[in-house]
Design a protein around this motif. Sequence first.
Motif: not given
Lengths: 299, 312
Positions: A240-243, A154-161, A91-94
Amino acid sequence: MSTADVTATGDVLGDTEHVEPRGRLSRFGEIPVHISLLIVGLIVAMPIIIALFMSFTPLPEIVGRANPKLLPDTWTLENYDKAWTASPFPRYVLNSFVQTGFITLGQVLFSVLAGYAFAMFDFRFKNALFAMVIGSLIIPFELTFIPNFLLISDLGWANTYQGLVVPFLASAFGVFMLRQFFMSIPRDLYEAAKIDGASDWFYLWRVMVPLSKGAISAFTIFAFLGAWNQYLWPLVITNEESMRTAQIGIRFFLVNQERATDWGAIMAGAMIVMIPTLVVFIVAQRQLVKGIAMSGLKG
Amino acid sequence: MAQTMEGKAGATSQAPPHRRHRRRYNRGAYFYLFPTFLILAIFIYYPIIESFRLSLNRVAPFGGKELFVGFENYTRLLQSADFWNTVKVSLWFMVGTVPVGIGLAVAIAILLSVPLKRLSGIYRTLIFVPVVISSAIAGVLFRLLYNPVVGFFNHWLSLIGVDGPNWLNEQTWALVAVTITVVWRQLGFNVIIALAGIQQIDDNLYEAAKVDGAGVFKRIWHITLPMLTPTLFFLTIVNVIISLQAFGEINILTDGGPGRATTNLVYQVFVDGFVGTHFVGRASAQAFMLAILIIAISFIQFRGLGKRVHYQ
């Protein structure tokens, strides 16, 4: 053709291997130079060489030895298996590939567009706008990353691509570098194409970009390495681990595995994170080195 | 930042006059510039102002409540021993990395500039490779080397009869350990720049010196190094800036410790802003001071550039 003048100024390291001997320090004789360079080279590359061999060494061997040893007695792939399965490494590499892919694409595309405008067009505020691009190069990340963190959160973009990618979609360095190259392509070509009725857009993609493949791919390499190796931003914007990206993943993997002194697995993880950049280095070493050398000479 | 000056010079030079009357303002240009400027505006220009504004506020850790306090964050910092300690760590770190890093790079570049019939490609590959290594990976690789049990450094030291320190857990040695790691990661870049500079030097100078009977070391001392001053100047500026910004290696090797022994300014900004209770105002104030220092150093390079042009 036009590539020629740019390489002429840029090719400071020459054809690395086929450069004509210049007889600079010839009194040395070649042998002592060979020996010194071999020793220096091995010392410099040693951390990577050690990591490579340790990633193939079984755990009992690593912890069981009285003294550290370079080569494994028996070779194993189980460290890679462990690194790949014991933590979300795939997942990290992806994540890293997605993050790096989009950043690289954005930086190259937008830099081509802006570099083209600065190189070819006259427009109001041109010099001021260009100064703003160049000025942004000296702004250190310390100054921007706290407000950017607050904005992205604020945009809610933490932990997102989006959070990983969007702040880095443009590159002032890329705009500058490609502008310089585009300006070296004879303007007559552009004038001629215009007379033939070509649009600016058509000329960019059908003439300029094909003629600038070298410069564009050199910048692509820089953009890729810069994005892949990012550390502080992905560290603060993901929890988050998944991101997590690979660079952040290896840090947490290290913290977990060190307690188990599982250095083989840690080094396997490190190799996984390094491999894309090492491949780029080996495939594109000349371009990379040339690009760096130019940045120094231009001063 | 290296290219800055040239860019400005280039920007002001326009098409020759006889052609100018045919060129009109091209409104379409803004379409090409839009994506770049949108991103730069949101993520670089605006944050500069926002960063300064935050530094004038006390920002509540939760809920983002702000209270304007003027320069209180700054005055408190300037009175705090912890702040001056981070400054000290940053400076020691700079003193440790910059001269050693550049000295090594120049020595290696001189060796690499000797024309060899073969193998020079391999040496270059081995020596340039740190260029692609991230600060995180550098930290991980050296964490292994410093490990007292399975690590190699203390083993090698023991071979020459030296009892190695507990690198990452002793105040002084932890700073040395981080310094070595950053010098290593920067080495590939520095050697490439130094080598490029050496290869710009006119061969005739060496030939003339040889005719005069100057030996190898005399030629290095009296020709290579003086002719290399512009490159050395550039390397110094770049390395000073990089050393002031070191973060990844510290985060992985020492986490700023032991105690606060390796907490430099950047690390303190990170800790204040993102670890435990968030002191966003204080973090911004420190970030702002650090940034001004870095920008000032960049401007020195700007000005030094004039000299280098005469040189060539």
